[in-house]
Design a protein around this motif. Sequence first.
Motif, PDB file in Angstrom:
ATOM      1  N   LEU A  98      47.718  51.618  32.130  1.00  0.00           N
ATOM      2  CA  LEU A  98      46.325  50.958  32.733  1.00  0.00           C
ATOM      3  C   LEU A  98      46.214  49.711  31.926  1.00  0.00           C
ATOM      4  CD1 LEU A  98      43.694  51.731  33.738  1.00  0.00           C
ATOM      5  CD2 LEU A  98      42.842  52.311  31.610  1.00  0.00           C
ATOM      6  N   LEU A  99      46.653  49.324  30.851  1.00  0.00           N
ATOM      7  CA  LEU A  99      46.517  47.990  30.081  1.00  0.00           C
ATOM      8  C   LEU A  99      47.044  46.934  31.185  1.00  0.00           C
ATOM      9  CD1 LEU A  99      46.779  48.781  26.557  1.00  0.00           C
ATOM     10  CD2 LEU A  99      44.754  47.845  27.442  1.00  0.00           C
ATOM     11  N   ALA A 100      48.566  47.515  31.664  1.00  0.00           N
ATOM     12  CA  ALA A 100      49.327  46.762  32.076  1.00  0.00           C
ATOM     13  C   ALA A 100      48.595  46.347  33.497  1.00  0.00           C
ATOM     14  CB  ALA A 100      50.600  47.356  32.550  1.00  0.00           C
ATOM     15  N   ARG A 101      47.926  47.138  33.992  1.00  0.00           N
ATOM     16  CA  ARG A 101      47.320  47.071  35.392  1.00  0.00           C
ATOM     17  C   ARG A 101      45.988  45.933  35.415  1.00  0.00           C
ATOM     18  NH1 ARG A 101      47.886  46.523  39.847  1.00  0.00           N
ATOM     19  NH2 ARG A 101      46.380  48.091  41.002  1.00  0.00           N
ATOM     20  N   ILE A 102      45.513  46.116  34.140  1.00  0.00           N
ATOM     21  CA  ILE A 102      44.055  45.318  33.898  1.00  0.00           C
ATOM     22  C   ILE A 102      44.807  43.863  33.733  1.00  0.00           C
ATOM     23  CG2 ILE A 102      42.665  44.870  32.030  1.00  0.00           C
ATOM     24  CD1 ILE A 102      42.043  47.631  31.477  1.00  0.00           C
ATOM     25  N   GLU A 103      45.822  43.641  32.829  1.00  0.00           N
ATOM     26  CA  GLU A 103      46.417  42.578  33.020  1.00  0.00           C
ATOM     27  C   GLU A 103      46.799  41.833  34.253  1.00  0.00           C
ATOM     28  OE1 GLU A 103      49.885  40.380  30.392  1.00  0.00           O
ATOM     29  OE2 GLU A 103      49.124  42.131  29.631  1.00  0.00           O
ATOM     30  N   GLU A 104      47.483  42.645  35.102  1.00  0.00           N
ATOM     31  CA  GLU A 104      47.946  42.160  36.461  1.00  0.00           C
ATOM     32  C   GLU A 104      46.953  41.717  37.358  1.00  0.00           C
ATOM     33  OE1 GLU A 104      51.252  45.317  37.358  1.00  0.00           O
ATOM     34  OE2 GLU A 104      50.352  44.977  39.051  1.00  0.00           O
ATOM     35  N   GLU A 105      45.781  42.461  37.285  1.00  0.00           N
ATOM     36  CA  GLU A 105      44.591  41.962  38.115  1.00  0.00           C
ATOM     37  C   GLU A 105      43.737  40.874  37.380  1.00  0.00           C
ATOM     38  OE1 GLU A 105      43.782  43.628  41.100  1.00  0.00           O
ATOM     39  OE2 GLU A 105      45.639  44.968  41.097  1.00  0.00           O
ATOM     40  N   LYS A 106      44.133  40.498  36.322  1.00  0.00           N
ATOM     41  CA  LYS A 106      43.689  39.486  35.465  1.00  0.00           C
ATOM     42  C   LYS A 106      42.093  39.754  35.123  1.00  0.00           C
ATOM     43  CE  LYS A 106      46.418  35.691  36.878  1.00  0.00           C
ATOM     44  NZ  LYS A 106      47.395  36.284  37.946  1.00  0.00           N
ATOM     45  N   LEU A 107      41.729  41.053  34.945  1.00  0.00           N
ATOM     46  CA  LEU A 107      40.419  41.483  34.322  1.00  0.00           C
ATOM     47  C   LEU A 107      40.297  41.203  33.095  1.00  0.00           C
ATOM     48  CD1 LEU A 107      40.530  44.574  36.577  1.00  0.00           C
ATOM     49  CD2 LEU A 107      39.303  42.645  37.103  1.00  0.00           C
ATOM     50  N   PRO A 108      38.749  40.848  32.878  1.00  0.00           N
ATOM     51  CA  PRO A 108      38.555  40.677  31.541  1.00  0.00           C
ATOM     52  C   PRO A 108      38.651  42.216  30.356  1.00  0.00           C
ATOM     53  CG  PRO A 108      36.564  40.730  32.674  1.00  0.00           C
ATOM     54  CD  PRO A 108      37.766  40.779  33.629  1.00  0.00           C
ATOM     55  N   LEU A 109      39.426  42.115  29.628  1.00  0.00           N
ATOM     56  CA  LEU A 109      39.750  43.250  29.048  1.00  0.00           C
ATOM     57  C   LEU A 109      38.547  43.720  28.051  1.00  0.00           C
ATOM     58  CD1 LEU A 109      41.743  45.627  28.038  1.00  0.00           C
ATOM     59  CD2 LEU A 109      42.670  44.194  26.360  1.00  0.00           C
ATOM     60  N   GLY A 126      36.253  57.550  49.809  1.00  0.00           N
ATOM     61  CA  GLY A 126      37.535  57.016  48.897  1.00  0.00           C
ATOM     62  C   GLY A 126      37.594  57.696  47.706  1.00  0.00           C
ATOM     63  N   GLY A 127      38.847  57.917  47.262  1.00  0.00           N
ATOM     64  CA  GLY A 127      38.963  58.532  45.770  1.00  0.00           C
ATOM     65  C   GLY A 127      40.503  58.469  45.456  1.00  0.00           C
ATOM     66  N   SER A 128      40.558  58.808  44.177  1.00  0.00           N
ATOM     67  CA  SER A 128      41.945  58.935  43.603  1.00  0.00           C
ATOM     68  C   SER A 128      42.059  59.637  42.498  1.00  0.00           C
ATOM     69  CB  SER A 128      42.397  57.443  43.317  1.00  0.00           C
ATOM     70  OG  SER A 128      41.570  57.037  42.022  1.00  0.00           O
ATOM     71  N   ALA A 129      43.340  59.836  42.002  1.00  0.00           N
ATOM     72  CA  ALA A 129      43.761  60.193  40.600  1.00  0.00           C
ATOM     73  C   ALA A 129      43.531  58.998  39.656  1.00  0.00           C
ATOM     74  CB  ALA A 129      45.073  60.708  40.410  1.00  0.00           C
ATOM     75  N   ARG A 130      43.249  59.128  38.445  1.00  0.00           N
ATOM     76  CA  ARG A 130      42.835  57.859  37.672  1.00  0.00           C
ATOM     77  C   ARG A 130      44.298  57.903  36.766  1.00  0.00           C
ATOM     78  NH1 ARG A 130      38.977  57.615  41.366  1.00  0.00           N
ATOM     79  NH2 ARG A 130      37.040  58.832  41.096  1.00  0.00           N
ATOM     80  N   GLU A 131      44.474  56.559  36.480  1.00  0.00           N
ATOM     81  CA  GLU A 131      45.395  56.322  35.618  1.00  0.00           C
ATOM     82  C   GLU A 131      45.122  56.760  34.355  1.00  0.00           C
ATOM     83  OE1 GLU A 131      48.779  55.072  36.220  1.00  0.00           O
ATOM     84  OE2 GLU A 131      48.734  56.306  34.440  1.00  0.00           O
ATOM     85  N   PRO A 177      49.665  51.442  48.971  1.00  0.00           N
ATOM     86  CA  PRO A 177      50.441  50.395  48.029  1.00  0.00           C
ATOM     87  C   PRO A 177      49.447  49.950  47.021  1.00  0.00           C
ATOM     88  CG  PRO A 177      50.558  49.814  50.640  1.00  0.00           C
ATOM     89  CD  PRO A 177      49.730  50.857  50.424  1.00  0.00           C
ATOM     90  N   LYS A 178      50.222  49.929  45.894  1.00  0.00           N
ATOM     91  CA  LYS A 178      49.386  49.414  44.682  1.00  0.00           C
ATOM     92  C   LYS A 178      48.415  48.258  44.793  1.00  0.00           C
ATOM     93  CE  LYS A 178      52.033  49.497  41.280  1.00  0.00           C
ATOM     94  NZ  LYS A 178      53.089  49.150  40.039  1.00  0.00           N
ATOM     95  N   GLY A 179      49.163  47.352  45.594  1.00  0.00           N
ATOM     96  CA  GLY A 179      48.330  45.781  45.594  1.00  0.00           C
ATOM     97  C   GLY A 179      47.062  46.037  46.134  1.00  0.00           C
ATOM     98  N   CYS A 180      46.856  46.784  47.109  1.00  0.00           N
ATOM     99  CA  CYS A 180      45.502  46.714  47.925  1.00  0.00           C
ATOM    100  C   CYS A 180      44.420  47.606  47.414  1.00  0.00           C
ATOM    101  CB  CYS A 180      45.652  46.917  49.590  1.00  0.00           C
ATOM    102  SG  CYS A 180      46.632  48.235  50.094  1.00  0.00           S
ATOM    103  N   LYS A 181      44.878  48.284  46.160  1.00  0.00           N
ATOM    104  CA  LYS A 181      44.038  49.373  45.597  1.00  0.00           C
ATOM    105  C   LYS A 181      43.501  48.866  44.018  1.00  0.00           C
ATOM    106  CE  LYS A 181      43.231  51.715  49.101  1.00  0.00           C
ATOM    107  NZ  LYS A 181      41.462  51.745  49.550  1.00  0.00           N
ATOM    108  N   ALA A 182      42.503  49.623  43.817  1.00  0.00           N
ATOM    109  CA  ALA A 182      41.713  49.272  42.297  1.00  0.00           C
ATOM    110  C   ALA A 182      42.784  49.653  41.157  1.00  0.00           C
ATOM    111  CB  ALA A 182      40.373  49.963  42.110  1.00  0.00           C
ATOM    112  N   PHE A 183      42.498  48.856  40.056  1.00  0.00           N
ATOM    113  CA  PHE A 183      43.108  48.825  38.667  1.00  0.00           C
ATOM    114  C   PHE A 183      43.257  50.411  38.117  1.00  0.00           C
ATOM    115  CE2 PHE A 183      40.486  49.579  35.025  1.00  0.00           C
ATOM    116  CZ  PHE A 183      39.268  49.102  35.798  1.00  0.00           C
ATOM    117  N   TYR A 184      42.383  51.142  38.305  1.00  0.00           N
ATOM    118  CA  TYR A 184      42.275  52.379  37.433  1.00  0.00           C
ATOM    119  C   TYR A 184      42.728  53.577  38.313  1.00  0.00           C
ATOM    120  CZ  TYR A 184      38.503  52.742  41.133  1.00  0.00           C
ATOM    121  OH  TYR A 184      37.686  52.599  42.172  1.00  0.00           O
TER     122      TYR A 184
END
Length: 503
Positions: free
Chosen positions: A440-451, A429-434, A395-402
Amino acid sequence: MTTNIQTAVNQLAEHVGQVVTLRGWVYKMRSSGKIAFIILRDGTGLCQCVFEKNEQTESIFGDVKKLGQESAVEVTGEVNKEERSVGGYELKATQVKIVHGTQDYPITPKPHGIDFLMKHRHLWFRSQRQWHILRIRATVVDQIRRYYNDNGYVLIDTPIFAPAAGEGAQTLFKVDYFGDPVYLAQTGQLYVESACMAHGKVYCFGPTFRAEKSKTRRHLTEFWMVEPEIAYASLSEVIDVAEDFICSIVKRVLHDHRDDLVELGRSLEDVEAITKPFVRLTYSEAAELLRGPKAKELLENDLKQKTSRIADLEKEIVELEETAKGGGKQWQKDKAAAQAIDSREELAELQEQVTNIPHHMRLAAEFEWGSDLGGSDETIISRLHDRPTFVTHYPKGCKAFYMREDRGDERVVENFDLLAPQGFGEIIGGSAREEDLDRLLARIEEEKLPLEDYEWYVDLRRYGSVPHGGFGLGVERTVAWICGLKHIRETIPFPRMMGKVYP
RNA sequence: UCCGCGGUAGCUCAGUGGUAGAGCAAUCGACUGUUAAUCGAUCGGUCGUAGGUUCGAAUCCUACCCGCGGAGCCA
């Protein structure tokens, strides 16, 4: 007069019948009135050196008998094949040069506690078991480099000083950088992503740092990680690489270190069973598995087995204690007392496990879609398979923004963890990256990361963005798994753990 | 951070209110094939720290420090 041949313990087979000199350290020492045995350790192996008291050795015999453990010596003598000796050869010694006599070496051939050994880590890795482990580690590290270098990857060294707090700030080590805060890198991934757009296939390999306040058998604050990153790769292609890569490491260790693995008590059969294809499960399938009858059965059997083992142990301990207190030779009593201590330790561990099992059963049975897999859940999944298991699409919620959103099911991301079998748990641990800028911008915002900290990273999605992916493999966990070690602390020369930085 | 267990000789550990113990290590001696050798002797203590209860505390109580195991989090 013939000149002595200078050689090493692992070369003795080529010198049978010749007079040679070995340079090393006294690993163990035993003596009778007119004969003494030195087990010599020279970094390549162990060799028994026999001193008989005769005209030739008369003058040195007394000194030899007094050599303390870990004294540095050069021993000269004739090489003989000898069944009774460690390694199958022994030196009939005629000369010895004492380079440095040692007294009171702290690590004796008797049992020691882990705290004591850790405080003497600088000496501890002279011991056989540590020697085997660190040799295997060196090969694993070499194979990691060889695998990527031979397969067209370019090594990219990523920085250790990282500017961004961002993700998981509480697990970062903060360092003063000319008055500004920077952080020790937890991963080189974002950097290696940018490099893969230049070179196609790249990897970074070095130490990483995590200030996690966890004191478990699987955690270090400083550990080594290799992170390949591949442009134009899909999730399944990245997983294929991970699978092939792990197999290459296992194959190499089996080729170079059969003896070391056997000495460590690792079942070669279990290691040889690590072959393609690995198991692949989605997170949702894993969740079903946890809630299903197989997991329940596994834990119920566990409970039964452990409970009966506890009963056996309790009986055993009573018997051992009687032996330890009763008649008989002193050494037999000691042996019984030592075994009783071991058994009590095992008993305590089992009792704790048994009390945890119902809790684990509940966690598994009540596992809810959307939460991350816990340690006990991972253990259950990996124990239900005898090969490494990939778990994908968390699930998206428990994984990193990228991590790349699954275009068919936007609740999940295209990631994977690799769980080593027999309960060893996560090693990759690995993944395909967005690759899509807006997502990607939406995910950064969702996670409240400093753009502003991630502007450079977002740039990669502005100029020739392509699908890509990669993973990180923890070296120490991999070595612990292959060697069959319970604790990760023995797999790195100088472990750094919470509250532990000496020596 | 939370839960459980522990801290006694250089090391591993016994010791539940009444003289501080064993084995190993070290030191000395005996022993010509040992594999954690064996046998005899000697040496070895701030019982984690601070306070309290008691005629008396390693032992009971309180606080703190340190270690181990587990949980959470992760490679």
